[in-house]
Structure formats: structure tokens, C-alpha cells
Scaffold this motif. Structure first.
Motif, PDB file in Angstrom:
ATOM      1  N   ILE A  41       9.217   2.637  -7.516  1.00 18.92           N
ATOM      2  CA  ILE A  41       7.885   3.092  -7.122  1.00 18.92           C
ATOM      3  C   ILE A  41       7.099   1.930  -6.504  1.00 18.92           C
ATOM      4  CG2 ILE A  41       6.763   2.742  -9.363  1.00 18.92           C
ATOM      5  CD1 ILE A  41       6.207   5.738  -7.021  1.00 18.92           C
ATOM      6  N   LYS A  42       7.344   0.700  -6.973  1.00 16.99           N
ATOM      7  CA  LYS A  42       6.676  -0.464  -6.392  1.00 16.99           C
ATOM      8  C   LYS A  42       7.093  -0.652  -4.935  1.00 16.99           C
ATOM      9  CE  LYS A  42       5.878  -5.435  -6.932  1.00 16.99           C
ATOM     10  NZ  LYS A  42       5.641  -5.584  -5.521  1.00 16.99           N
ATOM     11  N   HIS A  44       7.997   1.690  -2.858  1.00 21.78           N
ATOM     12  CA  HIS A  44       7.313   2.729  -2.085  1.00 21.78           C
ATOM     13  C   HIS A  44       5.860   2.347  -1.826  1.00 21.78           C
ATOM     14  CE1 HIS A  44      10.610   5.516  -2.111  1.00 21.78           C
ATOM     15  NE2 HIS A  44      10.698   5.457  -3.421  1.00 21.78           N
ATOM     16  N   TRP A  45       5.198   1.831  -2.849  1.00 18.62           N
ATOM     17  CA  TRP A  45       3.795   1.441  -2.712  1.00 18.62           C
ATOM     18  C   TRP A  45       3.649   0.290  -1.717  1.00 18.62           C
ATOM     19  CZ3 TRP A  45      -0.690   3.420  -3.158  1.00 18.62           C
ATOM     20  CH2 TRP A  45      -1.825   2.613  -3.161  1.00 18.62           C
ATOM     21  N   ASP A  46       4.520  -0.717  -1.824  1.00 20.95           N
ATOM     22  CA  ASP A  46       4.469  -1.857  -0.902  1.00 20.95           C
ATOM     23  C   ASP A  46       4.715  -1.408   0.535  1.00 20.95           C
ATOM     24  OD1 ASP A  46       3.955  -3.550  -3.031  1.00 20.95           O
ATOM     25  OD2 ASP A  46       6.037  -4.280  -3.167  1.00 20.95           O
ATOM     26  N   TYR A  48       4.115   1.594   1.743  1.00 18.29           N
ATOM     27  CA  TYR A  48       2.930   2.351   2.144  1.00 18.29           C
ATOM     28  C   TYR A  48       1.825   1.405   2.609  1.00 18.29           C
ATOM     29  CZ  TYR A  48      -1.482   4.785   1.555  1.00 18.29           C
ATOM     30  OH  TYR A  48      -2.741   5.280   1.747  1.00 18.29           O
ATOM     31  N   LYS A  49       1.571   0.355   1.814  1.00 13.13           N
ATOM     32  CA  LYS A  49       0.506  -0.590   2.152  1.00 13.13           C
ATOM     33  C   LYS A  49       0.790  -1.330   3.453  1.00 13.13           C
ATOM     34  CE  LYS A  49       0.280  -2.992  -1.579  1.00 13.13           C
ATOM     35  NZ  LYS A  49      -0.122  -3.936  -2.632  1.00 13.13           N
TER      36      LYS A  49
END
Length: 67
Positions: A41-42, A44-46, A48-49
Motif C-alpha cells: 500500500i505504501k 501505491h501511495w508513493d 500516487y503522490k
């Protein structure tokens, strides 16, 4: 109904038969998976950012179609 799953290959398993079941019951369902194998999930978040083009998109409507 539109459903988007974001994850890794494990997001395919719980939704594998969902499109076919919905169609059999007369529901229109657009199920799309945005995934990258082995991602956390990290990750994916990175991505996205940073707006990183990282994904394979699989659209399921009874049968699998890759784009």
C-alpha cells in the motif's frame, strides 16, 4: 455500478467471479483492477503522490480484457 480495486495480484482473487455473478443476476457491473504485482500500500501511495505511471489495468466484465 463501477468498482475499482487498487492493489497487487491478491485483488484479483476476491473479485474473480463477481462480474459473472452480477451478469447472471441481471446487474451491469464494470469491474476494473489497477494493480502491480508485489506492491505494498505504501508503494501505491508513493506512486500516487509522484504521479508515476506504474500500473497494469485489467477490466473484467464476465471475461478478462487487458488494456
Amino acid at each position: 455500478m463501477n468498482i475499482l480495486t487498487i492493489g497487487n495480484s491478491f485483488t484479483d482473487d476476491p473479485t474473480a467471479y463477481l462480474g459473472g455473478l452480477a451478469k447472471k443476476e441481471g446487474f451491469e457491473l464494470n469491474l476494473t483492477h489497477a494493480h502491480h504485482g508485489g506492491s505494498s500500500i505504501k508503494n501505491h501511495w508513493d506512486n500516487y503522490k509522484s504521479n508515476t505511471p506504474y500500473y497494469t489495468v485489467k477490466t473484467v466484465d464476465g471475461e478478462s480484457v487487458y488494456t
